[in-house]
Design an enzyme around this catalytic site. Structure first.
Site, PDB file in Angstrom:
ATOM      1  N   SER A   1      25.003   7.562  -2.637  1.00 31.96           N
ATOM      2  CA  SER A   1      26.404   7.883  -2.864  1.00 31.96           C
ATOM      3  C   SER A   1      26.932   6.858  -3.849  1.00 31.96           C
ATOM      4  O   SER A   1      26.902   5.666  -3.579  1.00 31.96           O
ATOM      5  CB  SER A   1      27.199   7.803  -1.562  1.00 31.96           C
ATOM      6  OG  SER A   1      28.583   7.902  -1.842  1.00 31.96           O
ATOM      7  N   ARG A   2      27.388   7.333  -5.012  1.00 30.75           N
ATOM      8  CA  ARG A   2      27.836   6.383  -6.041  1.00 30.75           C
ATOM      9  C   ARG A   2      29.233   5.831  -5.757  1.00 30.75           C
ATOM     10  O   ARG A   2      29.770   5.058  -6.532  1.00 30.75           O
ATOM     11  CB  ARG A   2      27.760   7.031  -7.425  1.00 30.75           C
ATOM     12  CG  ARG A   2      26.320   7.146  -7.900  1.00 30.75           C
ATOM     13  CD  ARG A   2      26.226   7.587  -9.329  1.00 30.75           C
ATOM     14  NE  ARG A   2      25.832   8.965  -9.462  1.00 30.75           N
ATOM     15  CZ  ARG A   2      24.584   9.415  -9.370  1.00 30.75           C
ATOM     16  NH1 ARG A   2      23.613   8.577  -9.098  1.00 30.75           N
ATOM     17  NH2 ARG A   2      24.312  10.690  -9.522  1.00 30.75           N
ATOM     18  N   VAL A   3      29.821   6.247  -4.639  1.00 31.57           N
ATOM     19  CA  VAL A   3      31.100   5.682  -4.207  1.00 31.57           C
ATOM     20  C   VAL A   3      30.829   4.557  -3.210  1.00 31.57           C
ATOM     21  O   VAL A   3      31.493   3.530  -3.186  1.00 31.57           O
ATOM     22  CB  VAL A   3      32.002   6.771  -3.596  1.00 31.57           C
ATOM     23  CG1 VAL A   3      33.234   6.168  -2.949  1.00 31.57           C
ATOM     24  CG2 VAL A   3      32.417   7.765  -4.675  1.00 31.57           C
TER      25      VAL A   3
ATOM     26  N   ASP B   1      28.536  12.617  -8.124  1.00 24.88           N
ATOM     27  CA  ASP B   1      28.664  11.188  -7.772  1.00 24.88           C
ATOM     28  C   ASP B   1      27.667  10.806  -6.680  1.00 24.88           C
ATOM     29  O   ASP B   1      27.994  10.044  -5.778  1.00 24.88           O
ATOM     30  CB  ASP B   1      30.084  10.891  -7.272  1.00 24.88           C
ATOM     31  CG  ASP B   1      31.143  11.448  -8.191  1.00 24.88           C
ATOM     32  OD1 ASP B   1      31.049  11.189  -9.386  1.00 24.88           O
ATOM     33  OD2 ASP B   1      32.050  12.146  -7.714  1.00 24.88           O
TER      34      ASP B   1
END
Length: 507
Positions: free
Chosen positions: A369-371, A344
């Site tokens: 950061s894909r969050v 992620d």
């Protein structure tokens, strides 16, 4: 006398009971380089455990038409052609329990730190430890929660710009000697008092490096909540292959108790190499870069086990930091692209930045950061909101300013702010920074309080400011700790504290 013998015989016959014990038995056809070819085990399962006469354990990996390829977890020199092999009917399991914390274990869960056996409190087993299979199907979508709780790593550049959440898989990638392990160890050290269990999996590392890491964690008081799983460089490739799965099984034991776990895989490049070695020995067809066709599945089934579970399914989470070593910064190679596509987000460490003295050498442009901001507290989100954009613009302007053309005042201001941002984000190894301190520093930076501080004095200013604000901005610190955000009263107090400190600092 004869009557006495007859009576004894009658008693023996009455008490005699015949127990049938069925065992699946095979024979070793050949053994070489930690691999055994076995015949006669026609209904064995993949990853099933087998035992050899000397007590060595093996795992069935290749199920062929006329033989089974078994990897040997131990000393294969004691096994010879013709030896009897018994199938156990069980997938390979490792012993786990609460007392495994603070210990160093090998790839099959046996302690190797000289502190004796690990005692457990499970009454249903002889050792008191629970048995966890090393291969398990990852939790399904229904059991999962979205990632919105932060993992504070104590590293300013990560917590501010590339935030990591509980249940996330964030890759640390870069060339050798760029500080990948140092980032991971800092993250473990910062979990003190954060209610987080840590598992550090060392794959194919030198024993001397592992001892240094253990000593560093011991010194920082981190071994109390950490388990180290080690498969050393001098050990068989089969143990390097098993080690990450052992680590995640230990993490799952604690997650099943509703706890949050941080697991480090150091590193998955060596894991893939060990698997390639085993696969080539087992005569599996090689693919790209001689890796077998299922090398993607090797890492995806491991990393998918990291998640955050909802309350209905016991809560708890596993956050994974896999580490990948690149060659000359090439992130488009086979294994790096595989793992990037599974995770992620990635933290990309660059050699050029490292040698320029910008450490941690995180390339903010290539890292993601894909969050994102959902894994940050509100206060951090507010102070760091524009930081990534500011740094990206600074990199562009810096390249442009090298040509020596006249710059307008606004561009000069952006350049000066960018230089100070780079300086603030520098950090010493093994010195994680508390979230409250990070918020204060970044507030001072993004609100222009550092713009007129000389570049070489930024570090001194930052250190002094955090100490001074902790003593004098009591309301602000309390609000960050309790509400994760400040109000008008807290902000006014912080501004005054920064201005007071700045006046005394500049005298």
């Amino acid at each position: 006398m004869n009557n006495h013998i007859v009576e004894n015989l009658k008693r023996e016959i009455e008490n005699f009971s015949l127990e049938l014990k069925v065992e699946k038995v095979g024979k070793v056809l050949e053994v070489f380089d930690g691999i055994a070819k076995v015949s006669g085990l026609s209904d064995i399962k993949s990853s099933e455990m087998v035992t050899f006469p000397g007590g060595e354990i093996g795992v069935a990996l290749n199920l062929e038409e006329d033989a089974v390829g078994v990897i040997i977890l131990g000393d294969f020199s004691k096994i010879k052609e013709g030896d009897e092999v018994k199938a156990t009917g069980r997938i390979l399991e490792i012993p786990v329990g609460d007392n495994i914390l603070g210990r160093v274990v090998n790839a099959i869960g046996v302690p190797i730190d000289g502190k004796g056996v690990i005692k457990g409190n499970n009454p249903s087993t002889s050792s008191g430890l629970s048995a966890y299979p090393i291969e398990k199907v990852a939790p399904g979508v229904v059991t999962r929660l979205s990632v919105d709780q932060p993992v504070a790593t104590g590293i300013k550049v990560i917590d501010a710009i590339i935030p990591v959440g509980r249940g996330q898989r964030e890759l640390i990638i870069g060339d050798r000697q760029t500080g990948k392990t140092a980032l991971a160890i800092d993250a473990i050290l910062n979990q003190k008092g954060q209610n987080m269990i840590c598992v550090y999996v060392s794959i194919g590392q030198k024993d001397s490096k592992l001892r240094k890491i253990e000593a560093r964690l011991e010194e920082g008081g981190a071994m109390a909540y950490t388990v180290i799983v080690s498969a050393g460089a001098s050990e068989a490739a089969s143990l390097s292959y098993i080690a990450p799965y052992t680590g995640v099984s230990i993490a799952e034991y604690f997650m099943d108790k509703g706890k949050d776990v941080l697991i480090i895989y150091d590193d998955l490049s060596k894991h893939a190499v060990a698997y390639r070695e085993i696969s080539l020995l087992l005569r599996r067809p090689p693919g790209r870069e001689a890796y077998p066709g299922d090398v993607f599945y090797l890492h995806s089934r491991l990393l998918e086990r990291a998640c955050r579970r909802n309350e209905k399914y016991g809560g708890g989470s596993i956050t994974a930091f896999p580490i990948i070593e690149t060659q000359a910064g090439d992130i488009s190679a086979y294994i790096p692209t595989n793992v990037i596509s599974i995770t992620d987000g990635q933290i990309f460490l660059e050699t050029d930045l490292f040698y320029k003295g910008i450490r941690p050498a995180v390339n903010v442009g290539s890292s993601v950061s894909r969050v994102g901001g959902t894994a940050q507290i509100k206060a951090m989100k507010k102070v760091a909101g524009t930081l990534k954009l500011d740094l990206a613009q600074f990199r562009e302007l810096e390249a442009f300013a090298q040509f020596g053309s006249d710059l307008d005042d606004n561009t000069k201001r952006q350049l000066e702010r960018g230089k100070r941002a780079v300086e603030v984000l520098k950090q010493l190894q093994y010195a994680p920074v508390k979230t409250e301190h990070q918020v204060v520093t970044l507030y001072a930076l993004t609100n222009g309080f550092m713009d007129d501080i000389a570049l070489e004095k930024i570090k001194e200013f930052e250190q002094g400011l955090t100490d001074y604000s902790e003593r004098n901005a009591k309301v602000f610190y309390k609000q960050i700790a309790e509400k994760k955000m400040w109000d008008e009263k807290g902000e006014e107090e912080l501004k005054k504290v920064i201005q007071d400190f700045k006046l005394s600092f500049q005298k």
